[in-house]
Design an enzyme around this catalytic site. Structure first.
Site, short mmCIF file in Angstrom:
data_model
loop_
_atom_site.label_atom_id
_atom_site.label_comp_id
_atom_site.label_asym_id
_atom_site.label_seq_id
_atom_site.Cartn_x
_atom_site.Cartn_y
_atom_site.Cartn_z
N LYS A 228 0.88 -1.17 0.00
CA LYS A 228 0.00 0.00 0.00
C LYS A 228 0.92 1.22 0.00
CE LYS A 228 -4.31 1.38 0.65
NZ LYS A 228 -5.02 1.68 -0.54
N ASP A 282 -5.36 -2.98 -2.09
CA ASP A 282 -6.82 -2.98 -2.28
C ASP A 282 -7.19 -3.45 -3.68
OD1 ASP A 282 -5.48 -0.63 -2.84
OD2 ASP A 282 -7.21 0.66 -2.55
#
Ligand code: NAD
Length: 419
Positions: A228, A282
């Site tokens: 991330k 994600d």
């Protein structure tokens, strides 16, 4: 080495590590430490033990099990959570298997699983996710999933560096962050808990190396670095950069990055080259569902790896069948992905497949590939014949519901037929 809290079997030999040759010496009758575990560990531990023993016997070997204790069983026997003897035995005998251990949320002791992985420096948690024929799945094409996740095990927010709201320590950290580091209006006023997320070059690179080595040895197509880094630039972003550095500097002969693949080869990997790419976590979680077959070997940090492998496990039939193992330098501790599911504990009903297939990873680590294959084939045949535990039976038509121990016996019978 002598132990107060463990009885070492009289028969059997120790698995040893030859440092010079960098290989394990595995006798035909190894002593293997086993922690049955808490909750459903009491059910799935003994079941896995029987199946693995049958696979060893069917291939002309024998396992001498050595019971070691952690969690509830250690508290009952010795009034402590994790006896030093347990940790020392796993260190000394190099290869071991464990069932799940309960971790209380919030108060109480820290996770014993995390403590074991850290103390033994088991830095890679490896979770293969593939579909077994006959296992019901919530997705249309579960066999598209054949992924192996390498999850870093010793760093990230799991490192356990955190301070509780209301303590002097958290106040000191808050003041340091605000006054010394200049983040003066970032943390809201009032009670706050603070944690630290260390991601090191050392930890990231050795994990990515493991993943690339595995991918090359097993003829896999790609390694995906999952992070991330768009938000956590200096931790997760650094993991991605160090991952590419390893790939480009240490594996330039074998590896091609995704950018080069498109710039120079129009997206078609040259024969024999492993593609290294990266995805934001994600996005990866949705691509894992929608473009499943694009992903092969995954290398990621502790928290992402935890989420991703549970979600991947659900795609191929749930936690009852998802295996795992922790690896360090010359060391393996196999353990299923699932927890102790206290609701089902001691009822002889939980699915032991995840623990059995974790044992298969352990057998393969020991070089017993034939025994490992027998375990996988026997499990697959048992399930596809409709002989399953309650969790799978309620999802398939015409299945036969077996208890944990009956299912283990059915798998043992298949092993004997297949051998
Ligand atoms: P869990 O994996 O124990 O259970 C979640 C649900 O999954 C269960 O209610 C059950 O329906 C199903 N399930 C899990 N394993 C199954 C099996 N073998 N057969 C059939 N169904 C199965 O997760 P949880 O409820 O979040 O955690 C319970 C405890 O386990 C917690 O204390 C947690 O910290 C611990 N835990 C330990 C480990 C480990 O030892 N490695 C891993 C995860 C959770």
């Amino acid at each position: 080495m002598s132990y107060d809290k463990i009885s070492v079997p009289e028969n059997g030999e120790q698995i040893t590590y030859d440092e010079e040759a960098d290989e394990l010496n595995v006798p035909d009758d190894p002593i293997i430490p086993i922690i049955h575990g808490d909750g459903i560990g009491k059910d799935v531990g003994p079941a896995a033990q029987k199946v693995l023993e049958a696979a060893a016997n069917a291939t002309g070997r024998n396992i001498e099990w050595m019971r070691v204790y952690a969690g509830e069983s250690a508290r009952e026997k010795y009034d402590e959570n994790l006896p030093d003897d347990t940790v020392e035995a796993i260190k000394e005998f190099n290869v071991a298997i464990k069932g799940p251990l309960t971790t209380p949320v919030g108060a109480g002791f820290r996770s014993l699983n995390v403590a074991l992985r850290k103390t033994l420096d088991l830095y890679a948690n490896v979770r293969p996710t593939y579909h077994l024929d006959g296992v019901p799945s919530p997705v249309k094409n579960p066999s598209a999933m054949d992924m192996v996740t390498f999850r870093e095990n010793t760093e990230d927010v799991y490192a356990g560096i955190e301070w509780e709201a209301g303590t002097d320590e958290v106040q000191q950290v808050k003041e340091f962050v605000e006054e010394e580091m200049g983040y003066d209006s970032t943390i809201h006023d009032g009670p706050v808990g603070i944690g630290v997320k260390p991601i090191t070059e050392f930890g990231s690179k050795r994990l990515v190396r493991e993943a690339i080595d595995y991918a090359i040895e097993n003829d896999r197509d790609s390694v995906t670095l999952v992070h991330k880094g768009n938000i956590m630039k200096f931790t997760e972003g650094a993991f991605r950069d160090w991952g590419y550095e390893v790939a480009e500097e240490e594996y330039s002969e074998d590896v091609i990055t995704e950018d080069t693949l498109w710039d120079e080869y129009d997206g078609e990997a040259p024969e024999g080259k492993l593609v290294v790419k990266d995805r934001i976590a994600d996005n990866m979680l949705q691509q894992q569902l929608t473009r499943t077959s694009d992903y092969d070997v995954i290398a990621t940090m502790n928290l992402n790896g935890d989420y991703m492998s549970d979600a991947a496990g659900a795609q191929i039939g749930g936690l009852g069948i998802a295996p795992g193992a922790n690896f360090g330098e010359s060391r393996c501790l196999a353990e299923p992905v699932h927890g102790s599911a206290p609701k089902h504990a001691g009822k002889d009903k939980a699915n032991p497949t995840a623990m059995i297939l974790s044992g298969r990873l352990m057998l393969e680590y020991m070089g017993w590939k034939d025994a490992g294959k027998l375990v996988r084939d026997a499990v697959e045949e048992t399930i596809s014949s409709g002989q399953v535990t309650y969790d799978l039976e309620r999802q398939i038509e015409g299945g036969t519901k077996l208890s944990t121990s009956e299912y283990a016996e059915a798998v043992v019978e298949r092993i004997e037929e297949l051998a």
